[in-house]
Design an enzyme around this catalytic site. Structure first.
Site, PDB file in Angstrom:
ATOM      1  CG  ASN A 191      -1.819   1.211   1.289  1.00  0.00           C
ATOM      2  OD1 ASN A 191      -1.404   2.307   0.936  1.00  0.00           O
ATOM      3  ND2 ASN A 191      -3.041   1.037   1.740  1.00  0.00           N
TER       4      ASN A 191
ATOM      5  CG  ASP B 178       0.312   4.858   6.146  1.00  0.00           C
ATOM      6  OD1 ASP B 178       0.354   4.496   4.950  1.00  0.00           O
ATOM      7  OD2 ASP B 178      -0.717   5.298   6.669  1.00  0.00           O
ATOM      8  CG  HIS B 179       0.287   0.257   4.443  1.00  0.00           C
ATOM      9  ND1 HIS B 179      -0.512  -0.759   4.915  1.00  0.00           N
ATOM     10  CD2 HIS B 179      -0.473   1.369   4.479  1.00  0.00           C
ATOM     11  CE1 HIS B 179      -1.713  -0.287   5.211  1.00  0.00           C
ATOM     12  NE2 HIS B 179      -1.718   1.006   4.962  1.00  0.00           N
TER      13      HIS B 179
ATOM     14  CD  GLU C 182      -4.893   4.218   1.052  1.00  0.00           C
ATOM     15  OE1 GLU C 182      -5.496   5.307   0.981  1.00  0.00           O
ATOM     16  OE2 GLU C 182      -4.317   3.822   2.064  1.00  0.00           O
TER      17      GLU C 182
ATOM     18  CG  ASP D 119      -0.372  -4.122   4.392  1.00  0.00           C
ATOM     19  OD1 ASP D 119      -0.990  -3.591   3.461  1.00  0.00           O
ATOM     20  OD2 ASP D 119      -0.068  -3.534   5.456  1.00  0.00           O
TER      21      ASP D 119
ATOM     22  CG  ASN E  85      -7.661  -1.555   6.117  1.00  0.00           C
ATOM     23  OD1 ASN E  85      -6.829  -1.022   6.851  1.00  0.00           O
ATOM     24  ND2 ASN E  85      -8.017  -1.043   4.951  1.00  0.00           N
TER      25      ASN E  85
ATOM     26  CG  ASP F 292      -4.420  -2.122   3.562  1.00  0.00           C
ATOM     27  OD1 ASP F 292      -4.726  -2.784   4.574  1.00  0.00           O
ATOM     28  OD2 ASP F 292      -4.378  -0.883   3.545  1.00  0.00           O
TER      29      ASP F 292
END
Length: 259
Positions: free
Chosen positions: A7, A249-250, A34, A220, A151, A149
């Site tokens: 991501n 951030d991933h 994303e 992930d 989540n 991802d």
DNA sequence: ATGGCGCACGGGGTGCGA
């Protein structure tokens, strides 16, 4: 051969980091989430120069997924067929590999915001639709890899604070039940096929020095069908790009398959 | 303390992520 998922929280911002990562990690396929851009702005040419074909499914501002591959991408599907989801969250393609034809499904799973929110209702509906479709895809494709991802932090060990965050988003029983339901279709969490370091995560909040303090979540994932499980040689999270200036951030997750 | 940070849109502050 290697397949990765990442991501990247805006491909516009992160394209140089994606190209640098691919140069250092010449995986056979990379699934991105994303993108946050429309397909007319997708950098097909820059990726082609780096040796990758791409199938993209983007939209303005939010979401967006893509599959990059060194070889041709066949039978590309965008979103779950029949779902009429206005959000661009799924792209699938078939790759020809030394192991044979491999169906690769890349998802940017719904976040869900909070368990009492309308977005959580959407998350549950989305997860059910995905599950139903993956079931049919697995019936058609012996070798299948589901990445993205998710989540969802599948277990307490996948969260830096499973007690404090119990029953909050990514940690609820409902989300975890959906993750288990995907496994019950005949998929295996490639990361957990191996002994891994404790406190292994794939996402860390930008705020409050989350990465420096290793306050993260493992959300992930790479799931492989049972037919592929004997070929899995390694699965790792690459924390290096999280240390870049202006990072996503991933972190990327990489699976290595024999041949 | 529900914020903090980062990104997109748009041209200021809001929505969203996780």
């Amino acid at each position: 051969m290697q397949i990765a998922t990442w991501n990247i929280n805006s491909l516009t911002v992160r394209l140089p980091q994606v190209l640098a990562w691919l140069a250092a990690n010449p995986v056979d396929a990379l699934c991105l989430q994303e993108l946050k851009l429309t397909d007319d702005k997708f950098p097909f040419d820059a990726l082609k120069d780096a040796g990758y074909e791409a199938a993209a499914f983007g939209q303005k501002t939010y979401n967006g997924v893509a599959i990059l591959s060194r070889g041709p991408l066949r039978d590309v599907v965008r979103n779950v067929p029949g779902s009429q989801d206005p959000q661009a969250r799924v792209i699938a393609a078939t790759l020809d590999t030394p192991l044979g034809a491999l169906r690769l499904i890349n998802g940017y799973f719904v976040n869900g915001q909070a368990p009492d929110s309308e977005k959580f209702v959407y998350k549950m509906q989305w997860l059910q639709a995905l599950q139903d479709w993956v079931r049919s895809e697995m019936a058609a494709h012996e070798r299948l890899v589901l990445v993205g991802d998710f989540n969802v932090a599948p277990e307490d060990r996948d969260s830096y604070d499973p007690v404090g965050l119990a029953d909050t988003i990514h940690h609820t029983q409902e989300e975890r039940a959906h993750f288990q339901a995907l496994l019950a279709l005949g998929l295996v969490d490639a990361y957990r096929l191996f002994e891994q370091p404790e406190k292994s995560y794939s996402w860390w909040d930008y705020r409050m020095l989350g990465f420096q303090k290793n306050r993260g979540l493992r959300i992930d994932h790479i799931l492989v069908s049972k037919a592929l499980q004997p070929a899995v040689r390694a699965c790792d999270i690459d924390r290096a790009p999280r240390k870049n200036p202006q990072p996503s951030d991933h972190a990327p997750v990489v699976v290595t398959l024999a041949a």
